[in-house]
Design a protein around this motif. Structure first.
Motif, PDB file in Angstrom:
ATOM      1  N   SER A 150      42.897  49.823  40.911  1.00 16.74           N
ATOM      2  CA  SER A 150      42.239  48.555  41.201  1.00 16.74           C
ATOM      3  C   SER A 150      41.266  48.278  40.074  1.00 16.74           C
ATOM      4  O   SER A 150      40.826  49.198  39.375  1.00 16.74           O
ATOM      5  CB  SER A 150      41.486  48.628  42.535  1.00 16.74           C
TER       6      SER A 150
ATOM      7  N   LYS B 127      37.702  45.929  39.295  1.00 16.53           N
ATOM      8  CA  LYS B 127      36.645  45.034  39.780  1.00 16.53           C
ATOM      9  C   LYS B 127      36.147  44.189  38.628  1.00 16.53           C
ATOM     10  O   LYS B 127      35.802  44.710  37.567  1.00 16.53           O
ATOM     11  CB  LYS B 127      35.493  45.839  40.364  1.00 16.53           C
TER      12      LYS B 127
ATOM     13  N   VAL C 267      38.064  42.130  43.376  1.00 18.24           N
ATOM     14  CA  VAL C 267      38.704  43.401  43.063  1.00 18.24           C
ATOM     15  C   VAL C 267      40.209  43.162  43.122  1.00 18.24           C
ATOM     16  O   VAL C 267      40.739  42.800  44.169  1.00 18.24           O
ATOM     17  CB  VAL C 267      38.297  44.521  44.043  1.00 18.24           C
TER      18      VAL C 267
ATOM     19  N   GLY D 193      43.796  44.624  43.227  1.00 17.99           N
ATOM     20  CA  GLY D 193      44.533  45.844  43.525  1.00 17.99           C
ATOM     21  C   GLY D 193      45.887  45.795  42.865  1.00 17.99           C
ATOM     22  O   GLY D 193      46.264  44.792  42.249  1.00 17.99           O
ATOM     23  N   ASP D 194      46.651  46.866  42.989  1.00 18.44           N
ATOM     24  CA  ASP D 194      48.031  46.908  42.508  1.00 18.44           C
ATOM     25  C   ASP D 194      48.144  46.574  41.020  1.00 18.44           C
ATOM     26  O   ASP D 194      48.999  45.799  40.607  1.00 18.44           O
ATOM     27  CB  ASP D 194      48.905  45.972  43.364  1.00 18.44           C
TER      28      ASP D 194
END
Length: 189
Positions: free
Chosen positions: A141, A143, A151, A153-154
């Motif tokens: 992830s 930020k 944030v 993800g993936d």
């Protein structure tokens, strides 16, 4: 070291040498407009129109150098505009994806596949991957602190000796995060 430069990768097309000649004329080659952050990659002066079943988008950038297969990278908003159900895929993973028509000043090409929304990713050299404590194909992830902190993800890590550290997100993701100008993201494992 856990912060990485975040760059917005706008809609663009990759073409084969044969397709460049069809679209721009016999003997045509790509004309470098500017270098990109990844060594050897560049934006071109040449542009094409991407035609979908619903609408078209004119003036789409071509990135060089020529590739082994055509690929059209769009945001999901672009995909809806075109009327194409573009899957989120890593660059180069085009098997079974939708196609489109590309129109240049000298000809057109009907692609049977190749339209994707690029999966968000981070380019790293082996040395940078070691510094970040990550490895090729690892999912992390990231930020981003901005007016609209987010944030993501993936995010897939891509490691290659020729890469320079940079995260690539598309225009939809950039707009959602207010990731404008020089922006950095923090890798979260």
């Amino acid at each position: 070291m856990s912060k990485v430069l975040v760059e917005t990768s706008a809609r663009h097309v990759h073409l084969t040498e044969e397709q460049i000649e069809i679209l721009f004329g016999k003997g045509a080659t790509l004309t470098k407009k500017k270098d990109l952050s990844q060594p050897g990659q560049f934006a071109c002066e040449e542009r094409v129109t991407v035609v979908g079943p619903k609408k078209e988008i004119a003036g789409v950038s071509i990135l060089g150098p020529a590739r082994k297969a055509a690929q059209v990278e769009v945001s999901l908003t672009d995909a809806r505009t075109l009327g194409i159900a573009a899957p989120v895929r890593e660059s180069g993973d085009i098997a079974g994806t939708p196609g489109c028509k590309l129109v240049g000043p000298c000809g057109e090409i009907e692609l049977s596949e190749g339209v994707i929304a690029a999966k968000r990713h981070i380019h790293l050299s082996p040395e940078d991957a070691e510094k970040f404590g990550v490895e090729d194909k690892q999912i992390v992830s990231v930020k981003i602190d901005s007016e609209r902190s987010v944030v993501f993800g993936d995010v897939v890590i891509r490691v290659n000796k020729d890469f320079v550290a940079a995260m690539h997100i598309d225009t939809d993701e950039s707009n959602a995060a207010c990731a404008f100008g020089t922006c950095y993201g923090e890798i979260i494992k």
